[in-house]
Design a protein around this motif. Structure first.
Motif, PDB file in Angstrom:
ATOM      1  N   ASP A  54       0.836  -1.200   0.000  1.00 61.02           N
ATOM      2  CA  ASP A  54       0.000   0.000   0.000  1.00 61.02           C
ATOM      3  C   ASP A  54       0.878   1.261   0.000  1.00 61.02           C
ATOM      4  N   ALA A  55       0.220   2.414  -0.104  1.00 61.19           N
ATOM      5  CA  ALA A  55       0.937   3.688  -0.230  1.00 61.19           C
ATOM      6  C   ALA A  55       1.794   3.961   0.999  1.00 61.19           C
ATOM      7  N   GLN A  62      10.550   4.008   0.789  1.00 62.30           N
ATOM      8  CA  GLN A  62      11.295   5.065   0.085  1.00 62.30           C
ATOM      9  C   GLN A  62      12.153   5.857   1.066  1.00 62.30           C
ATOM     10  N   GLU A  63      11.610   6.089   2.250  1.00 61.36           N
ATOM     11  CA  GLU A  63      12.351   6.826   3.274  1.00 61.36           C
ATOM     12  C   GLU A  63      13.557   6.001   3.747  1.00 61.36           C
ATOM     13  N   LEU A  64      13.334   4.719   3.974  1.00 61.36           N
ATOM     14  CA  LEU A  64      14.437   3.842   4.400  1.00 61.36           C
ATOM     15  C   LEU A  64      15.530   3.794   3.342  1.00 61.36           C
ATOM     16  N   VAL A  65      15.119   3.788   2.066  1.00 55.98           N
ATOM     17  CA  VAL A  65      16.090   3.765   0.967  1.00 55.98           C
ATOM     18  C   VAL A  65      16.880   5.070   0.933  1.00 55.98           C
ATOM     19  N   GLY A  91       1.147   2.661  -9.523  1.00 57.33           N
ATOM     20  CA  GLY A  91       1.856   2.174 -10.708  1.00 57.33           C
ATOM     21  C   GLY A  91       2.957   3.102 -11.207  1.00 57.33           C
ATOM     22  N   GLY A  92       2.737   4.426 -11.118  1.00 62.02           N
ATOM     23  CA  GLY A  92       3.722   5.376 -11.614  1.00 62.02           C
ATOM     24  C   GLY A  92       4.915   5.557 -10.692  1.00 62.02           C
ATOM     25  N   HIS A  93       4.817   5.021  -9.471  1.00 61.29           N
ATOM     26  CA  HIS A  93       5.894   5.173  -8.488  1.00 61.29           C
ATOM     27  C   HIS A  93       6.641   3.876  -8.250  1.00 61.29           C
ATOM     28  N   PHE A 346      23.705   7.756  -0.149  1.00 62.93           N
ATOM     29  CA  PHE A 346      24.201   8.107  -1.489  1.00 62.93           C
ATOM     30  C   PHE A 346      23.259   7.547  -2.563  1.00 62.93           C
ATOM     31  N   GLY A 347      22.710   6.385  -2.297  1.00 62.99           N
ATOM     32  CA  GLY A 347      21.745   5.788  -3.233  1.00 62.99           C
ATOM     33  C   GLY A 347      20.418   6.523  -3.175  1.00 62.99           C
ATOM     34  N   ARG A 348      19.647   6.400  -4.243  1.00 62.57           N
ATOM     35  CA  ARG A 348      18.368   7.103  -4.318  1.00 62.57           C
ATOM     36  C   ARG A 348      17.219   6.137  -4.544  1.00 62.57           C
TER      37      ARG A 348
END
Ligand code: NCD
Ligand code: ZN
Ligand code: ZN
Ligand code: ZN
Length: 355
Positions: A54-55, A62-65, A91-93, A346-348
């Protein structure tokens, strides 16, 4: 041969294990393993605890990454019985939708026809639906994708009959792509015997006839992905060991060895590990990014110099030719002579471009 420069490899099938599995791997250790293997972008699977369905879970990941990753990371959204519209809205994310049609590690198996139809009906047609499908499930997935004109990506294809069906489906015009793993290309049932729990994964290692069929049909294979699926030694030594093996740090030396042996061209290696995954998942370019390789250096694969937290490999003791000297990501040396040279963050977190 002089030093080689390759583009950053893109691994479309990786389990970084966060949240909920960081005793096996975490985003930092998993992306360190990626860089050490010449991989500058990974697509992470959603079978975590809780799963990414889910969102809210996507935002958390995304925050952890953004905080922990050393290389770039794209994320799959997992399919459940009830999240078809919510998943489609993401889907777009997301790198794609992941559907587990057969039993494997993690909480995400889905075999309810109504739910499957709902996912194939509403998932954006331009984005891939990646499936864990073995045997008959491959036919089921192709049927669903064709019925709803969706783009199908078949994960870790391992059997002669599966690759024969995929060839036929492609020849009849189906919009589908597939990946194979280094372990299914280079190991077989005999290795599974020898390795015990360290050679157990889904799909299981197959017969030498299956392995030959994968090589013979490499022309219909779109990409090579590791299915990097670390579990601890303690878990592997326990009563019912979880399936899965690590693979990020061994893929490129193993494939360069196949190049040296004349089983693969370097051009095809780059197609399978960079160009095809970028195209299939509409991934952004990584400017000023490259992998420098010494194609002549010979060494033996060992658990001793791995960055993955699980610290073992099913390829232990295998002689390979082709060593990764340096990895440059966005102009910065990220890995050199065995050491990680960038810091977590450093990674996104990346999302698809264009389509
Ligand atoms: C994977 C895992 O451990 O997450 N295990 C495996 O054997 N391949 C799950 C999967 O990719 O099927
Ligand atoms: Zn799988
Ligand atoms: Zn997997
Ligand atoms: Zn150089």
């Amino acid at each position: 041969m002089p030093a080689l420069r390759l583009p950053g490899l893109i691994d479309a099938h990786v389990h970084l294990r966060e949240p909920g599995g960081d005793h096996k791997e975490d985003i930092t250790s998993g992306t360190a393993a990626a860089l050490a293997g010449g991989v500058t972008m990974v697509l992470d699977m959603p079978n975590t605890f809780p799963p990414l369905v889910d969102a809210q879970a996507l935002a958390l990941k995304q925050e952890l990454v953004e905080r922990g990753a050393l290389c770039d990371v794209g994320l799959y959204v997992g399919a459940t019985e009830s999240n078809a519209s919510e998943a489609a809205a993401l889907g777009g994310h997301a790198a794609g939708l992941k559907i587990y049609l057969d039993q494997t590690y993690g909480p995400l198996r889905l075999r309810n026809l109504a739910a499957l139809v709902a996912h194939f009906r509403v998932w954006p047609a331009s984005r891939p639906i990646a499936v864990h499908a073995e045997g008959l499930s491959v036919a089921m997935a192709i049927g669903l994708a064709r019925s709803f004109s969706r783009r199908l990506h078949l994960c870790h294809v391992s059997r002669a009959d599966e690759i024969a069906l995929i060839r036929a489906a492609k020849e009849s015009g189906a919009a589908l792509t597939c990946e194979v793993t280094p372990h299914h290309l280079l190991l077989s049932e005999a290795d599974a015997q020898r390795l015990g729990p360290y050679g157990s994964m889904k799909p299981p290692l197959a017969s030498t006839d299956d392995v030959s069929a994968l090589w013979a049909n490499l022309g219909v294979v779109d990409c090579i992905a590791t299915d990097h699926a670390p579990h601890t030694r303690a878990e592997k030594e326990a009563e019912s060991p979880p399936p899965g093996v690590p693979g990020l740090e061994t893929m490129l030396p193993l494939l360069l060895t196949s190049v040296a042996e004349g089983r693969l061209t370097l051009e095809r290696l780059v197609q399978l590990t960079h160009e095809a995954p970028r195209r299939i998942f509409a991934l952004p370019l990584q400017p000023h990014t490259r992998v420098e390789v010494d194609p002549d250096a010979r060494f033996t694969l060992s658990h001793k110099n791995l960055h993955t937290k699980c610290a073992w490999t099913p390829f232990e003791g295998m002689a390979v030719q082709g060593r990764i000297r340096r990895v440059v990501l966005r102009g910065q040396t990220a890995f050199e002579e065995g050491e990680i040279r960038v810091v977590p963050g450093f990674g996104r977190a990346i999302k698809p471009v264009g389509n």
